[in-house]
Structures are given as C-alpha cells and as structure tokens.
Design a protein around this motif. Structure first.
Motif, PDB file in Angstrom:
ATOM      1  N   GLY A 578       0.811  -1.194   0.000  1.00  0.00           N
ATOM      2  CA  GLY A 578       0.000   0.000   0.000  1.00  0.00           C
ATOM      3  C   GLY A 578       0.853   1.256   0.000  1.00  0.00           C
ATOM      4  O   GLY A 578       0.593   2.195   0.733  1.00  0.00           O
ATOM      5  N   ARG A 579       1.886   1.294  -0.813  1.00  0.00           N
ATOM      6  CA  ARG A 579       2.841   2.390  -0.783  1.00  0.00           C
ATOM      7  C   ARG A 579       2.281   3.614  -1.489  1.00  0.00           C
ATOM      8  O   ARG A 579       1.440   3.508  -2.388  1.00  0.00           O
ATOM      9  N   LYS A 580       2.748   4.767  -1.090  1.00  0.00           N
ATOM     10  CA  LYS A 580       2.299   6.019  -1.698  1.00  0.00           C
ATOM     11  C   LYS A 580       3.456   6.995  -1.740  1.00  0.00           C
ATOM     12  O   LYS A 580       4.318   7.021  -0.859  1.00  0.00           O
ATOM     13  N   ALA A 581       3.468   7.793  -2.789  1.00  0.00           N
ATOM     14  CA  ALA A 581       4.547   8.755  -2.991  1.00  0.00           C
ATOM     15  C   ALA A 581       4.229  10.049  -2.245  1.00  0.00           C
ATOM     16  O   ALA A 581       3.095  10.295  -1.820  1.00  0.00           O
ATOM     17  N   ASN A 582       5.256  10.887  -2.100  1.00  0.00           N
ATOM     18  CA  ASN A 582       5.104  12.183  -1.452  1.00  0.00           C
ATOM     19  C   ASN A 582       4.521  13.150  -2.471  1.00  0.00           C
ATOM     20  O   ASN A 582       5.174  13.524  -3.449  1.00  0.00           O
ATOM     21  N   SER A 583       3.281  13.534  -2.272  1.00  0.00           N
ATOM     22  CA  SER A 583       2.591  14.372  -3.261  1.00  0.00           C
ATOM     23  C   SER A 583       3.262  15.725  -3.434  1.00  0.00           C
ATOM     24  O   SER A 583       3.214  16.320  -4.519  1.00  0.00           O
ATOM     25  N   GLU A 584       3.920  16.225  -2.411  1.00  0.00           N
ATOM     26  CA  GLU A 584       4.572  17.537  -2.507  1.00  0.00           C
ATOM     27  C   GLU A 584       5.678  17.533  -3.558  1.00  0.00           C
ATOM     28  O   GLU A 584       5.945  18.552  -4.208  1.00  0.00           O
ATOM     29  N   GLU A 585       6.341  16.367  -3.746  1.00  0.00           N
ATOM     30  CA  GLU A 585       7.450  16.281  -4.685  1.00  0.00           C
ATOM     31  C   GLU A 585       6.994  16.369  -6.134  1.00  0.00           C
ATOM     32  O   GLU A 585       7.823  16.606  -7.028  1.00  0.00           O
ATOM     33  N   PHE A 586       5.715  16.192  -6.405  1.00  0.00           N
ATOM     34  CA  PHE A 586       5.208  16.215  -7.784  1.00  0.00           C
ATOM     35  C   PHE A 586       4.572  17.547  -8.156  1.00  0.00           C
ATOM     36  O   PHE A 586       4.080  17.699  -9.282  1.00  0.00           O
ATOM     37  N   ILE A 587       4.590  18.501  -7.254  1.00  0.00           N
ATOM     38  CA  ILE A 587       4.002  19.807  -7.569  1.00  0.00           C
ATOM     39  C   ILE A 587       4.700  20.474  -8.756  1.00  0.00           C
ATOM     40  O   ILE A 587       4.045  21.047  -9.625  1.00  0.00           O
ATOM     41  N   PRO A 588       6.068  20.391  -8.850  1.00  0.00           N
ATOM     42  CA  PRO A 588       6.720  21.015 -10.027  1.00  0.00           C
ATOM     43  C   PRO A 588       6.287  20.412 -11.355  1.00  0.00           C
ATOM     44  O   PRO A 588       6.464  21.055 -12.398  1.00  0.00           O
ATOM     45  N   VAL A 589       5.751  19.190 -11.349  1.00  0.00           N
ATOM     46  CA  VAL A 589       5.313  18.563 -12.591  1.00  0.00           C
ATOM     47  C   VAL A 589       4.198  19.370 -13.251  1.00  0.00           C
ATOM     48  O   VAL A 589       4.058  19.389 -14.484  1.00  0.00           O
ATOM     49  N   PHE A 590       3.421  20.109 -12.439  1.00  0.00           N
ATOM     50  CA  PHE A 590       2.236  20.804 -12.941  1.00  0.00           C
ATOM     51  C   PHE A 590       2.539  22.226 -13.398  1.00  0.00           C
ATOM     52  O   PHE A 590       1.646  23.078 -13.414  1.00  0.00           O
ATOM     53  N   ALA A 591       3.791  22.510 -13.722  1.00  0.00           N
ATOM     54  CA  ALA A 591       4.119  23.850 -14.209  1.00  0.00           C
ATOM     55  C   ALA A 591       3.271  24.176 -15.434  1.00  0.00           C
ATOM     56  O   ALA A 591       3.157  23.360 -16.365  1.00  0.00           O
ATOM     57  N   ASN A 592       2.648  25.365 -15.399  1.00  0.00           N
ATOM     58  CA  ASN A 592       1.784  25.832 -16.494  1.00  0.00           C
ATOM     59  C   ASN A 592       0.514  24.995 -16.642  1.00  0.00           C
ATOM     60  O   ASN A 592      -0.148  25.056 -17.690  1.00  0.00           O
ATOM     61  N   GLY A 614       3.364  21.414   2.136  1.00  0.00           N
ATOM     62  CA  GLY A 614       3.503  22.076   0.846  1.00  0.00           C
ATOM     63  C   GLY A 614       2.269  21.947  -0.027  1.00  0.00           C
ATOM     64  O   GLY A 614       1.996  22.813  -0.863  1.00  0.00           O
ATOM     65  N   VAL A 615       1.535  20.846   0.122  1.00  0.00           N
ATOM     66  CA  VAL A 615       0.298  20.658  -0.646  1.00  0.00           C
ATOM     67  C   VAL A 615      -0.720  21.728  -0.271  1.00  0.00           C
ATOM     68  O   VAL A 615      -1.341  22.368  -1.134  1.00  0.00           O
ATOM     69  N   TYR A 616      -0.895  21.961   1.021  1.00  0.00           N
ATOM     70  CA  TYR A 616      -1.855  22.967   1.475  1.00  0.00           C
ATOM     71  C   TYR A 616      -1.383  24.368   1.118  1.00  0.00           C
ATOM     72  O   TYR A 616      -2.200  25.230   0.731  1.00  0.00           O
ATOM     73  N   ASP A 617      -0.104  24.629   1.240  1.00  0.00           N
ATOM     74  CA  ASP A 617       0.412  25.952   0.893  1.00  0.00           C
ATOM     75  C   ASP A 617       0.157  26.265  -0.579  1.00  0.00           C
ATOM     76  O   ASP A 617      -0.295  27.365  -0.928  1.00  0.00           O
TER      77      ASP A 617
END
Length: 933
Positions: A578-592, A614-617
């Motif tokens: 049931g592993r999950k990645a750190n969602s904050e690390e993928f925020i740069p993927v959504f540039a533009n 970082g997700v909430y910020d």
C-alpha cells in the motif's frame, strides 16, 4: 564402396625389432628369438601369450621380455584366448594322438606346483564325431564360450566357464562349411554371437529364448579374417574377403571397403583396421586350409583408418604368424621367431608429419578429420580451421571461409575475422559470423553493435526480429547496446520491444516520448511499473506527460500518491505494501497546468488529510490567485469561501507567516484579518482598519479585544486625535471606555487630544467632570480609612504598653478546651486563654503557643513569609503595574508587603524571662492587629 586406391598413405607408426632384455649372460641389442614351433598366440593382462604346436607348452612374454612357460598339453597347443578383463586363459590342445582336442581353462592368478591353476578340462568335440577345432572365443563376462569346428558346427557353453558344475554345453550351430570366425557382441543386456564360415555370415541372439539367428550374408571368409570393432565403429563384425572388407550389424550388413588382395589376418586396434595380405597373387590350395602355399611369400601389413579414409601404415613382412596388441603398441610375430613392434606416433608428431603435405595439396578436410579422430585439443583444431579459412579466403571463397572461421569461435580473436569482412560486399558473411558469436554467448557490446548495424544495412527485418525476439533464457547479447543501435538506426519498434521485454524502463520511455511521441502508451507503461520505478519515472518525465496528456497524467499521480498498485497485477508487493509517494514532490510537474494542479491538490487534501504542508500551501496560493483574477462576482464569492475554508482548516498553524504573506500578496482582506485574529495580533487588526480609515471597525476591534489588550483603546484615542476630520463621536466612545476601565490618567488624555484641532473642550468636558468626581469620592474614602487605621493603631499601642507596665490578671474559670471548671495545675496565656495542664498537653502542638490562637497566628505568619518571598519579584511588579487600571494601588500594595524596606521578623524565642515576655508581647501584637483588621 570406398575406393582403396584413392586413400592417402601415411607413416603413423615406427617399426622396430624387439631386442632381448639385458642380462648377466646375454648381450644387449640382439633380436629376441622365440622358441621354434610357435603357431598360435594372443595377448592381454600385461603379457604376450604363445602356444607351442610341437611340445604342448604355453609361453608368456611380459614387458620385461623374460620368457617363461609351462607344460599345458602333452602334444600340442592349437588355440589360445586370453581374456582382457580377467586373468583367465582358455586353450585348446591335444594330450594324445588322434582328433581329440581338449579345452582347458587356466587361472593365471592361482598356482598349482608353480604352474597356473587349471580350473576346468573338458573335450571340445561335439558328441562322438571327431573334427578339428577351427576357432575359439570367450565372452568377457565368463558366461559364454563358443568353439567353432571344421565340420561347420559351433558348440556354445553357457554359464560359468571356469567350472563344470555351473555351465551347460550345447551345439548352437550346424552346417556343411567350416567355421572360420566367432565374436561376441554385447549391447546393453543383449548378447549376440557372430558366426563366420567360408560361405556365409550368421548372427545369433543369445539373450533370447531358443537363440534366434539371422543370416547376414551368403559369402564368408578364411580363418583369422574376421574381427569385432570397438564402439567407435558401433561394435560391428568385420569380415575380410579377397575383394572387399564388409562390416555387419547383428541384423544387417553395413558398409564395405574395396581392399583387394588375399587376406590372411584381420584385427581391430584403437580405431584402426589391421589387415595382413599376400604381397603377390598366388592360388592357394585351400582358402580354409592352410598357409603351406604361403610360407615363402612376402606379406603386407596395412593399417587403415576407416573414418578418415587413409592408410596409417603399410609395411612388408616375412611370413607373419599373428599381430598382437599390448602395452599400447602392436607386435608382429613372424615365422622366424622374431617380434617386430609398431609404436604409434603421438598426435602432434603425426599432424606435423602430414600437415605440410595435406595443406600443400589443400586436403584440409582430411587434416581436420584426422585431428578429430586423434582427439586433438581445441586450440590445435582452431589453428587448422583458421588456416583452412585463410586458404579459402585467399581463393575468393568467402562463404566457405566464413564457415571455417565460425569453427574457430572461442579460440581465435574475433577481430581477426571481422577485419577481413568489413567490406560492404561481404557484409552477409560478417553477419553469419557475428550471429554465431552471439549464439555461443561470446559477443561483447561492440559485436552486438556491429551485428545490428549489419542487419540494418542489409534491411533484413526478419533476421533482425529473429535475433531480438529470443526468449529470456537465450539472450546472448548486451540488451542496452542493442537498444541504442536500433534507436540510432530508426528501428524504434524493435528497440521498444527489447526495452519492454528486458525491463529497460528508462530506454522504453525515452524512445516512446522522444522518438515515437506515443505519450499515452508511455503513461500506461509507467502505470504498470513497480512503485519505486513508477515514482522515479514520473519525476523524470512528468512535465512532458503533463503537457501532452494532462488529464491522464493527473489521474496517475493521484493513484501514485494515495494507494498505488501496478496496473494488471491482482496481487503483488505494491498491493501488499500500500505504498504512496510524497505528493509535494510532484508539484513542479504541474508547471503551467494550474487547473490540473488544483484538481490534484484538492484530491490529495480530501483523501489524505495528513498530506505534506507544501500541498496545502500550494493549494492556498492557487485559490488566492483564482480569487484575485476572477471577474464574476458569484464565482469570486465562491472562491473566497473556498480560500477561507482552507485557512480555517487548521493546517497553517506552523506556517502562519507564509499564509499571511500569501494573503497580503493577493490583498485577501478576509484572510489577513482571520490570520491576525488567530495569531492574537489585535493591534495589527486595528492598524489594518486604521489604514483603510474604517472608524467603526476600529471601535469594534477595541470593544472585541480591548479586555485582552487594554492599550488598544489608548491607540484608538491617539489615532482619532491625529485625525483632522470631525471624529467627536468616536472620541467620545473611546473616552467613555477609558473612563470606565480607568485606562489612562486624565492628564495624558488631555495631552493626547491637544493635537486634534477639531477636538474642543466640550468633547472631554463630561470625561473630566466624571473623573474629578470619582477622585473626590476616592479621596474621602481614603481619608476615612486613614482615620480608622490611626485609631486602631493607637488602641493597639495602648494594649502593648499595658502589657509591658502592668500585671496581667487571669480570671478565667473554665478551660478553653473542655469548658470544665478550671483546676490547678493550669496554663494561662497573655491572650486571655486558660487550660487544664492535661488538656494543654493533649491538644497543644507547641509548649509556647496557645492552642486556640495558634491557627490564626499561623495565617498571619504565612502572610508575612509570602510578602518576604514576593518582595523581590520585580518582573511581576512591573507587569502588574503596567496592566493594572490603578497603578498607585499596585505600588501601595507592594509597599505594604515590605518590598521597599527590609522587614525584621523574630521567629526564634530569646533566652531568659525578659525575652520570653518580649516574644509573647510580639505575638499578642500580631494577633490584635489581625483581629483589628
């Protein structure tokens, strides 16, 4: 049929005459001479065995060449058979005149009077019919012995041939032609007996019931002209006729070889066929009979290699008796009693001797076969293949040359061959060589690169697919190199196939995204990867995928950051962990891609409340941006509520400053005020309203938070005092609250309002009047309290003087504890309480204190100690002084506690009566003062 005249001749054996062993009475170098009369012989178990046809003796010649013999028969020895695996010798001879041959079995390991032990004797003649023994053979397992006769019959002895009791003798074969040869063939559990006569060849199966037999041929051979080959020729029965040599299986005839000439002796030795034949053609009296017509003839001994089709040795001898094999050599016994030894040369010597001739005549195939048959090592064979390949290459036969070079793989450096075939016209030969190199798992990355380039140059897609679409266990090339070459050559589908099959995920995604531009396929592929690899590849290629397929990429990221399971797997590590990645690390993927980012962040906050900060910020920043840029009022109000809801979620306590800055940057008033309130920044709230000149809001802030921070009213008064506008209404409201709470001295209020040009005396008239009236009332109350304290002090001083100057009369008639009539002995205190002595001792905790007054006295003493402890608490004093509505009362309180002077307190009892009296007076003074208050 092989043509004998076409076979090459070699000299693979060295011929020498056996010399006598050196001894005390014999000179060395003299040829060894056997006794006369030697007519039969055999070999095995380390000796050459000879039979004397004149005197009936059997002779042994060991390797030391020291002859020995024993008397086996009285008359003559006619046949010998020495077993190779047992020390058993079987002989046939005669003890009396007439045709009455006897078979004797000798155990050479056991002795009887110095001679070998004879374990069995029985007559050889079948029944009572006299006939001559023509041949003899014994099975190595000692369970079969066959004797052939001149009348055409064959007697088979089955069982232990060394004992009479455990064997059975019977006539196996009867015919009208003399038996000339016998041989046992053992294949697994099947035993066959070959029977050769002068006119036919037959095979008997001894392992079957009734011994079924089969006639293999209708022509036979002479005496000693048959033999059994070794396993290299599949244990075939060899029969030598005058025209040909035939080979037989138990059920059929095999190949034949055209060796002309009258055959006298045939043997098989280490893959060689040995044939002794007449040197010139003569007409013998009888094919079966005898050698009388041949005694003066020269005889030729030929040694044939049937596999490689050449003659290994050929020489002429005088009247050969027989050819024996022992100690790794061949021994030729001639009628004159001499022995000639034929020593086979070692493989290297044979090859060197014949190589020059074979290479010169381009007979490489024969050289190769010769080397293989002599078990030449792989290095030697590789060198022959190389030379053969060079020869063919120089002749222009590139196809044949490459086949020879292929046979050198593993020994010859591949670069030697590759350099010869780099020409474009020979690329198909190079391809064949490189294919074989890979099949033998001897290729490196450079070889793989070259082979794939060959395929691409030839545009041979079928071969290319065959090469790369091998099963996992058969991969014989560097996969990564193959992918690089195929990608460079533009074979993207093949490169993708290899990358996917061999799990080179990075190469697969590179080709799909950079070359094929198949973004959806790449995204699906990532969704099938294990968690760690899916995470790393989404970080690497996420921006590209988000730009091309934003919706599907967002969905995959949602799964990856919540509860990731590889697609198409019902169970596995991902499902169990049931592993999950750190969602904050993928925020740069959504540039533009702010819309997808907002959907991703909102999903994460809904399904995973403990998402990284970082997700909430980022979500707050997105909502504030959308709110700031929205023009539609209804939507703007909805966005405002969403931003406020997020702020009120409690996720920004640890990043208060960051959230405040975001709200200020986007001029989000509601958020700024909410954060000020949560941070208890009441002054900032009021300053915010002051900056926006919201006078009512300023008053409201003071009313809401003035009790928590009193200085707000002072700041409000100062703010309104600086305003040139008509703020009398607001100033009056502030002054009223200041008056009620007594927040500022009147003089300070007057000074503050003096800066406002619009504020007249009428504004503060009511405030000043009320303030003066309150102070007047307070003064009156203070004066009354002072008068009361003075009267009380005067009274207490008088009581103290009376205690010092006048005697104290104790008139109590009842005990203060039990209220019974007071009786002596009793105890009296200056405070006026009296006790029975036993009551005092029972209830008193101290001998010097009144039990009745002691609780009250202790309260007074505790108050004094508390004042003593707190008089140095300057910080507390300053704080109370600052926060109190009446600072003077705080100072007076601390002054009364003795903070501003040193207090001397007598707690120990002085010695002597005067001291006791003084201490008692002090206690009474304290108690009276307490009661007075």
């Amino acid at each position: 049929m092989a043509a004998y005249l076409q076979w090459r001749r070699f000299v693979f054996f060295d011929r020498e005459t056996v010399k006598e062993a050196a001894g005390p009475d014999s000179a060395t170098g003299r040829p060894l001479a056997l006794p006369p009369g030697i007519a039969v012989c055999d070999s095995g178990r380390g000796s050459l065995v000879f039979g004397d046809i004149l005197r009936g003796r059997i002779w042994f010649l060991p390797r030391s060449l020291q002859l020995s013999s024993f008397q086996a028969y009285k008359l003559r020895v006619t046949h010998l058979y020495q077993l190779k695996q047992h020390s058993i010798l079987v002989s046939v001879g005669e003890d009396e005149e007439g045709i009455n041959p006897l078979v004797k079995v000798w155990n050479l390991e056991k002795r009887d009077g110095g001679n070998p032990l004879c374990t069995r004797i029985f007559p050889a003649i079948p029944g009572n019919k006299p006939t001559v023994v023509s041949c003899l053979t014994v099975h190595e397992n000692l369970n079969f012995m066959a004797i052939g006769f001149a009348d055409g019959s064959v007697v088979l002895t089955k069982g232990d041939i060394t004992r009479d009791r455990h064997s059975k003798t019977q006539i196996l074969h009867e015919g009208s032609y003399p038996v000339t040869g016998l041989a046992f063939r053992q294949s697994g559990k099947t035993t066959h007996l070959f029977v050769a006569t002068t006119e036919n060849i037959q095979s008997y199966m001894l392992s079957a019931k009734d011994y079924p037999h089969l006639e293999l041929d209708t022509h036979g051979c002479g005496l000693r002209c048959s033999s059994l080959s070794d396993p290299s020729q599949d244990l075939q029965f060899i029969v030598a006729g005058n025209e040909c040599v035939y080979l037989y299986q138990p059920d059929e005839r095999g190949p034949c070889f055209a060796f002309e000439g009258q055959k006298l002796i045939v043997h098989w030795y280490r893959g060689y066929l040995i044939i002794v034949s007449k040197d010139r053609k003569t007409s013998p009296k009888s094919e079966f009979a005898g050698n009388e017509a041949q005694n003066v003839d020269k005889q030729v001994l030929n040694i044939y290699d049937l596999c490689n089709k050449f003659i290994a040795y050929s020489s002429v001898f005088d009247d050969i008796v027989d050819v024996l094999a022992e100690w790794g050599s061949l021994y030729v016994l001639t009628r004159d009693g001499k022995i000639h030894v034929l020593q086979e040369k070692d493989t290297q010597t044979k090859l060197e001797a014949c190589k020059s001739m074979l290479f010169r005549k381009n007979l490489f195939e024969m050289t190769i076969n010769l080397a293989k048959s002599h078990h030449l090592d792989s290095d030697g064979l590789s060198e022959i293949f190389r030379q053969y390949g060079d020869h063919l290459y120089n002749k222009g036969n590139h196809d044949g040359a490459i086949q020879q070079y292929i046979r050198t793989i593993g020994k010859l450096e591949p670069s030697y061959v590759i350099r010869k075939f780099l020409d474009a016209q020979r690329i198909h030969n190079l391809t064949a060589y490189l294919q074989t190199l890979h099949l033998q798992s001897l290729a490196n990355a450079d070889h793989t690169t070259l082979l794939l380039n060959c395929y691409t140059k030839l545009k041979d897609s079928s071969k290319l697919e065959e090469f790369i679409k091998t099963s996992e266990s058969e991969v014989r090339f560097d996969v990564e190199t193959a992918i690089k070459v195929l990608r460079q050559a533009g074979y993207y589908s093949h490169a993708v196939y290899l990358a996917e099959k061999h799990m080179h995920h990075e190469w697969y995604l590179k080709i799909q995204l950079e070359d094929i531009k198949n973004y959806e396929e790449a995204l699906c592929y990532i969704g099938k990867l294990p968690f760690d690899q899916a995470e790393s590849n989404m970080k690497r290629y996420g921006k590209t995928l988000m730009h091309q397929v934003p919706n599907k990429t967002t969905e995959l990221l949602k799964v990856l950051c919540t509860d990731y399971q590889p697609l198409g797997e019902s169970e596995g590590p991902g499902m169990l962990e049931g592993r999950k990645a750190n969602s904050e690390e993928f925020i740069p993927v959504f540039a533009n891609n702010s819309r997808e980012l907002k959907a991703f962040l909102e999903h994460m906050t809904e399904v995973q409340a403990d998402s990284p900060q970082g997700v909430y910020d980022t979500l707050l920043e997105l909502r504030l941006q959308n709110w700031a840029h929205e023009q539609d009022e209804q939507i703007k109000e909805k966005l405002r509520n969403e931003a406020l809801t997020l702020l009120k979620s409690g996720r920004f306590k640890t990043v208060f400053d960051k959230a405040l800055v975001l709200c200020q940057m986007h001029n989000f008033k509601d958020g700024v005020l909410y954060l000020y309130e949560q941070g208890k920044l009441f002054q900032q709230i009021m300053h915010y309203h002051m900056q926006n000149e919201q006078y009512k809001k300023v008053i409201e802030v003071c009313e809401l938070y003035g009790d928590q921070e009193a200085c707000l009213w002072e700041q409000a008064l100062s703010y309104f005092a600086r305003k040139e506008e008509d703020c009398k209404e607001y100033i009056a409201a502030v002054l009223k609250h200041i008056e009620n709470k007594n927040l500022m001295p009147p003089l300070l209020v007057v000074q503050t309002l003096a800066h406002n040009s619009t504020a007249t005396l009428s504004v503060i008239k009511d405030y000043l009047v009320n303030k003066l009236q309150k102070q007047s009332r307070q003064i009156e109350q203070d004066e009354q309290r002072i008068h009361k304290y003075r009267e009380e002090t005067t009274r207490i001083r008088q009581e103290i003087e009376e205690l010092k100057a006048r005697p104290k009369i104790f008139q109590k008639t009842k005990c203060s504890i039990c209220t019974s009539a007071l009786e002596l002995p009793s105890v009296h205190f200056l405070c006026g309480h009296s006790f029975h002595q036993h009551c005092f001792e029972s209830y008193s905790e101290s001998d010097s204190e009144c039990p009745t007054c002691m609780p009250e006295n202790r309260k007074v003493m505790d108050m004094i100690r508390a004042q003593e402890q707190k008089r140095d608490l300057h910080d507390q004093f300053q704080h109370q002084l600052k926060c109190s509505n009446d600072g003077f009362s705080v100072v007076a309180d601390y002054f009364g506690r003795g903070v501003f002077h040193k207090l001397t307190l007598i707690t120990d009892l002085p010695s002597g009566k005067a001291a006791a009296l003084e201490a008692g007076l002090q206690r009474d003074l304290l108690m009276h003062s307490k009661r007075g208050t």
